[in-house]
Design a protein around this motif. Structure first.
Motif, PDB file in Angstrom:
ATOM      1  N   GLY A 110      10.447  39.712  55.064  1.00  5.98           N
ATOM      2  CA  GLY A 110       9.127  39.905  55.658  1.00  5.98           C
ATOM      3  C   GLY A 110       8.675  41.349  55.642  1.00  5.98           C
ATOM      4  N   PHE A 111       9.568  42.268  55.946  1.00  4.11           N
ATOM      5  CA  PHE A 111       9.187  43.672  55.982  1.00  4.11           C
ATOM      6  C   PHE A 111       8.923  44.213  54.582  1.00  4.11           C
ATOM      7  CE2 PHE A 111       9.930  48.258  56.360  1.00  4.11           C
ATOM      8  CZ  PHE A 111       9.088  48.548  57.428  1.00  4.11           C
ATOM      9  N   SER A 112       9.668  43.750  53.607  1.00  2.00           N
ATOM     10  CA  SER A 112       9.451  44.199  52.229  1.00  2.00           C
ATOM     11  C   SER A 112       8.063  43.825  51.733  1.00  2.00           C
ATOM     12  CB  SER A 112      10.514  43.593  51.306  1.00  2.00           C
ATOM     13  OG  SER A 112      11.814  44.011  51.684  1.00  2.00           O
ATOM     14  N   VAL A 113       7.562  42.680  52.173  1.00  2.00           N
ATOM     15  CA  VAL A 113       6.267  42.188  51.707  1.00  2.00           C
ATOM     16  C   VAL A 113       5.106  42.782  52.509  1.00  2.00           C
ATOM     17  CG1 VAL A 113       4.844  40.118  51.401  1.00  2.00           C
ATOM     18  CG2 VAL A 113       7.294  40.046  50.862  1.00  2.00           C
ATOM     19  N   PHE A 117       1.182  46.239  57.567  1.00  2.00           N
ATOM     20  CA  PHE A 117       1.165  45.954  59.003  1.00  2.00           C
ATOM     21  C   PHE A 117       1.106  47.240  59.820  1.00  2.00           C
ATOM     22  CE2 PHE A 117       3.670  45.609  62.919  1.00  2.00           C
ATOM     23  CZ  PHE A 117       2.906  44.684  63.613  1.00  2.00           C
ATOM     24  N   VAL A 118       1.933  48.221  59.484  1.00  2.00           N
ATOM     25  CA  VAL A 118       1.996  49.454  60.264  1.00  2.00           C
ATOM     26  C   VAL A 118       0.659  50.182  60.234  1.00  2.00           C
ATOM     27  CG1 VAL A 118       3.030  51.754  60.382  1.00  2.00           C
ATOM     28  CG2 VAL A 118       4.488  49.747  60.053  1.00  2.00           C
ATOM     29  N   ARG A 119       0.053  50.300  59.070  1.00  2.00           N
ATOM     30  CA  ARG A 119      -1.215  51.027  58.958  1.00  2.00           C
ATOM     31  C   ARG A 119      -2.352  50.303  59.679  1.00  2.00           C
ATOM     32  NH1 ARG A 119      -0.749  55.314  55.789  1.00  2.00           N
ATOM     33  NH2 ARG A 119       0.983  55.447  54.311  1.00  2.00           N
ATOM     34  N   ARG A 120      -2.356  48.978  59.640  1.00  2.00           N
ATOM     35  CA  ARG A 120      -3.409  48.230  60.327  1.00  2.00           C
ATOM     36  C   ARG A 120      -3.166  48.187  61.834  1.00  2.00           C
ATOM     37  NH1 ARG A 120      -4.869  48.899  56.005  1.00  2.00           N
ATOM     38  NH2 ARG A 120      -6.014  47.532  54.550  1.00  2.00           N
ATOM     39  N   LEU A 165      15.190  51.084  60.809  1.00  2.00           N
ATOM     40  CA  LEU A 165      15.398  50.426  62.095  1.00  2.00           C
ATOM     41  C   LEU A 165      15.255  48.914  62.034  1.00  2.00           C
ATOM     42  CD1 LEU A 165      13.662  52.627  64.837  1.00  2.00           C
ATOM     43  CD2 LEU A 165      16.099  52.362  64.360  1.00  2.00           C
ATOM     44  N   VAL A 166      14.598  48.401  61.016  1.00  3.04           N
ATOM     45  CA  VAL A 166      14.305  46.975  60.979  1.00  3.04           C
ATOM     46  C   VAL A 166      15.570  46.114  60.917  1.00  3.04           C
ATOM     47  CG1 VAL A 166      14.116  46.712  58.459  1.00  3.04           C
ATOM     48  CG2 VAL A 166      12.657  45.335  59.978  1.00  3.04           C
ATOM     49  N   PHE A 167      16.686  46.689  60.479  1.00  4.17           N
ATOM     50  CA  PHE A 167      17.929  45.926  60.412  1.00  4.17           C
ATOM     51  C   PHE A 167      18.694  45.935  61.736  1.00  4.17           C
ATOM     52  CE2 PHE A 167      17.148  47.415  56.079  1.00  4.17           C
ATOM     53  CZ  PHE A 167      17.227  46.217  55.375  1.00  4.17           C
ATOM     54  N   VAL A 168      18.338  46.849  62.621  1.00  2.79           N
ATOM     55  CA  VAL A 168      19.117  47.038  63.841  1.00  2.79           C
ATOM     56  C   VAL A 168      19.113  45.823  64.771  1.00  2.79           C
ATOM     57  CG1 VAL A 168      19.260  48.416  65.970  1.00  2.79           C
ATOM     58  CG2 VAL A 168      18.976  49.543  63.753  1.00  2.79           C
ATOM     59  N   PRO A 169      17.971  45.107  64.996  1.00  2.00           N
ATOM     60  CA  PRO A 169      18.004  43.969  65.915  1.00  2.00           C
ATOM     61  C   PRO A 169      19.056  42.918  65.581  1.00  2.00           C
ATOM     62  CG  PRO A 169      15.743  44.562  65.437  1.00  2.00           C
ATOM     63  CD  PRO A 169      16.593  45.385  64.523  1.00  2.00           C
ATOM     64  N   ALA A 170      19.224  42.594  64.302  1.00  2.00           N
ATOM     65  CA  ALA A 170      20.232  41.592  63.934  1.00  2.00           C
ATOM     66  C   ALA A 170      21.643  42.104  64.225  1.00  2.00           C
ATOM     67  CB  ALA A 170      20.102  41.220  62.461  1.00  2.00           C
ATOM     68  N   ILE A 171      21.883  43.385  63.951  1.00  2.00           N
ATOM     69  CA  ILE A 171      23.202  43.966  64.241  1.00  2.00           C
ATOM     70  C   ILE A 171      23.469  43.953  65.744  1.00  2.00           C
ATOM     71  CG2 ILE A 171      24.623  46.048  64.056  1.00  2.00           C
ATOM     72  CD1 ILE A 171      23.003  46.811  61.573  1.00  2.00           C
ATOM     73  N   VAL A 172      22.465  44.335  66.522  1.00  8.20           N
ATOM     74  CA  VAL A 172      22.599  44.348  67.980  1.00  8.20           C
ATOM     75  C   VAL A 172      22.840  42.941  68.507  1.00  8.20           C
ATOM     76  CG1 VAL A 172      21.370  44.773  70.143  1.00  8.20           C
ATOM     77  CG2 VAL A 172      21.265  46.448  68.309  1.00  8.20           C
ATOM     78  N   GLY A 173      22.149  41.948  67.931  1.00  2.85           N
ATOM     79  CA  GLY A 173      22.352  40.567  68.358  1.00  2.85           C
ATOM     80  C   GLY A 173      23.791  40.119  68.165  1.00  2.85           C
ATOM     81  N   MET A 174      24.382  40.463  67.033  1.00  2.00           N
ATOM     82  CA  MET A 174      25.779  40.108  66.782  1.00  2.00           C
ATOM     83  C   MET A 174      26.709  40.814  67.765  1.00  2.00           C
ATOM     84  SD  MET A 174      25.973  40.178  62.622  1.00  2.00           S
ATOM     85  CE  MET A 174      24.902  39.161  61.601  1.00  2.00           C
TER      86      MET A 174
END
Length: 434
Positions: A304-307, A312-315, A331-340
């Motif tokens: 999702g972030f790649s696409v 999204f950020v600019r808008r 940072l976009v990968f951090v939530p999944a790591i934190v969840g684990m």
């Protein structure tokens, strides 16, 4: 309420609780700009560090005791008053530290005012009876009340915060919901006579609660080194504007990180009881399910972030926040790591009563972060801050997983809380497992 219903209710309310800050984020980013947003983020980071001291690990240790003593109101009240007294004593100390920090540091008037207002966060922690609601599986009530409080703060935010001169008002309205929520929940429990005023506790009981929570506190204190101190280091090295870019990215990823919390919290009381009853099959099944779910979440976020990430950020935040996109790529990968990591910490280490082993893991994590974070921040600013956080979170996941594996293979014994467990809860767990 069954675990499935708790999860559904939690995700419904938590989703709204984290959508609301995302609604205010673009408004504040346009009205206050990166520097104004950085002022609020800097003060909030200081408050969050002191909040770790005020909580002192009571939140998790007390919730576990409430869960395994759910049929004994007198015991639960002693747990509540011991916890609240301990937090209040620490809050007085932390408020004095906050005042001293505000006047001793090199701050602008807006930064000083926002920092002083952050005491609302500290005292909100004291008066919120979270252990009642988590231990008795009524977290939807807690989350729902917080949602109502946040909605109530939106009205004056949009009506009165109109320029960069309104930073302190914006800060107060951002910090107030937790305090308001605590007042509402405490009044509700007193009205229903779940909190009783005729309970007498001694200082020895407060110390006993603190002793049980101490290991979790050490873990949380060490975690704060790489969660909240980053913003302070970034402010010192790069200024409030860089903090604004980083805080915007952090708030977006915090919304994703929050998606990991409700399901884990809903299962926590029953996993505690499962360890008490020696039901390892149930524990293993739940843990495996969470780890697979978070791995799938990481893949979905990457796609999702790649696409859509840059668009999204600019808008969403405005053209001035282009640096935030570069920070988010890390940072976009951090939530999944934190969840684990949270799965292993809550549903294995703490639920089994082995929170004492956490302090060594988090000590190594804090040392690892202190070695590499200042260099990364100095060289690459906000992006370097994100890289240092991601590296440390991955380091922590590896350490926690190794300890959890030892617990689940019987190499570290489960510590009993020694109260007879309610049979209805046990039967419900068997039905869910089947």
């Amino acid at each position: 309420m069954s675990t499935r219903n708790v999860i559904i209710a939690l995700y419904s309310v938590y989703a709204l609780n984290y959508v609301l800050p995302l609604v205010t984020l673009p408004y504040l980013s346009h009205v206050l700009g990166p520097a104004g947003l950085g002022v609020i983020g800097y003060a909030q980071s200081i408050a969050q560090i002191l909040l770790v001291v005020v909580d002192f690990g009571f939140g998790m240790s007390s919730a576990r005791k409430v869960a395994v003593n759910i049929d004994q109101p007198a015991v639960i009240n002693r747990i509540y008053w011991s916890t609240t007294t301990g937090r209040a004593l620490l809050a007085v100390l932390c408020t004095l530290v906050l005042v001293a920090w505000s006047f001793a540091g090199h701050m602008t008037q807006a930064e000083r005012g926002a920092t002083l207002l952050a005491s609302l966060v500290i005292w909100g922690c004291v008066i919120t009876p979270a252990c009642f609601f988590e231990g008795t599986q009524r977290l939807p009530v807690l989350a729902g009340t917080l949602l109502v409080s946040r909605v109530g703060m939106l009205i004056p935010l949009f009506l009165f915060v109109k320029s960069r001169d309104d930073v302190m008002l914006a800060a107060a309205l951002q910090y107030a919901p937790t305090f308001v929520c605590g007042v509402i929940l405490t009044v509700m429990l007193v009205w229903k006579r779940e909190i009783l005023f005729n309970v007498r506790i001694g200082f020895s009981e407060v110390l006993a609660e603190a002793k049980d929570a101490y290991h979790i506190f050490l873990s949380s204190a060490l975690t704060s080194v790489y969660m909240y101190a980053n913003v302070i280091m970034l402010r010192m090295i790069s200024g409030p504007g860089a903090v604004g870019y980083y805080v915007a990215a952090e708030r977006l990823t915090n919304a994703l990180r929050a998606c990991t919390a409700p399901a884990i919290q809903a299962f926590f009381p029953k996993i505690c009881i499962a360890y008490e009853n020696g039901d390892r099959e149930y524990v293993h099944k739940v843990n495996r399910g969470f780890m697979v779910a978070f791995a799938a979440l990481a893949i979905l976020i990457l796609i999702g972030f790649s696409v859509l990430g840059e668009w999204f950020v600019r808008r969403f935040l405005g053209e001035a926040f282009g640096e935030t996109f570069r920070i988010l790529r890390v940072l976009v990968f951090v939530p999944a790591i934190v969840g684990m990591t949270t799965t292993q910490v809550m549903l294995t280490v703490i639920a089994s009563g082995n929170q004492s082993v956490l302090k060594r893991i988090y000590l190594y994590g804090a040392l690892f972060h202190l070695v590499q974070a200042p260099v990364s921040i100095y060289l690459w600013g906000g992006v370097g801050t994100a890289c240092s956080v991601a590296a440390t979170e991955l380091f922590m996941l590896i350490g926690v997983y190794r300890v959890s594996n030892r617990i689940n293979h019987g190499q570290i014994a489960v510590r009993s809380q020694s109260q007879p467990q309610a049979q209805p809860v046990k039967r419900e767990m068997v039905v869910e497992r089947d």
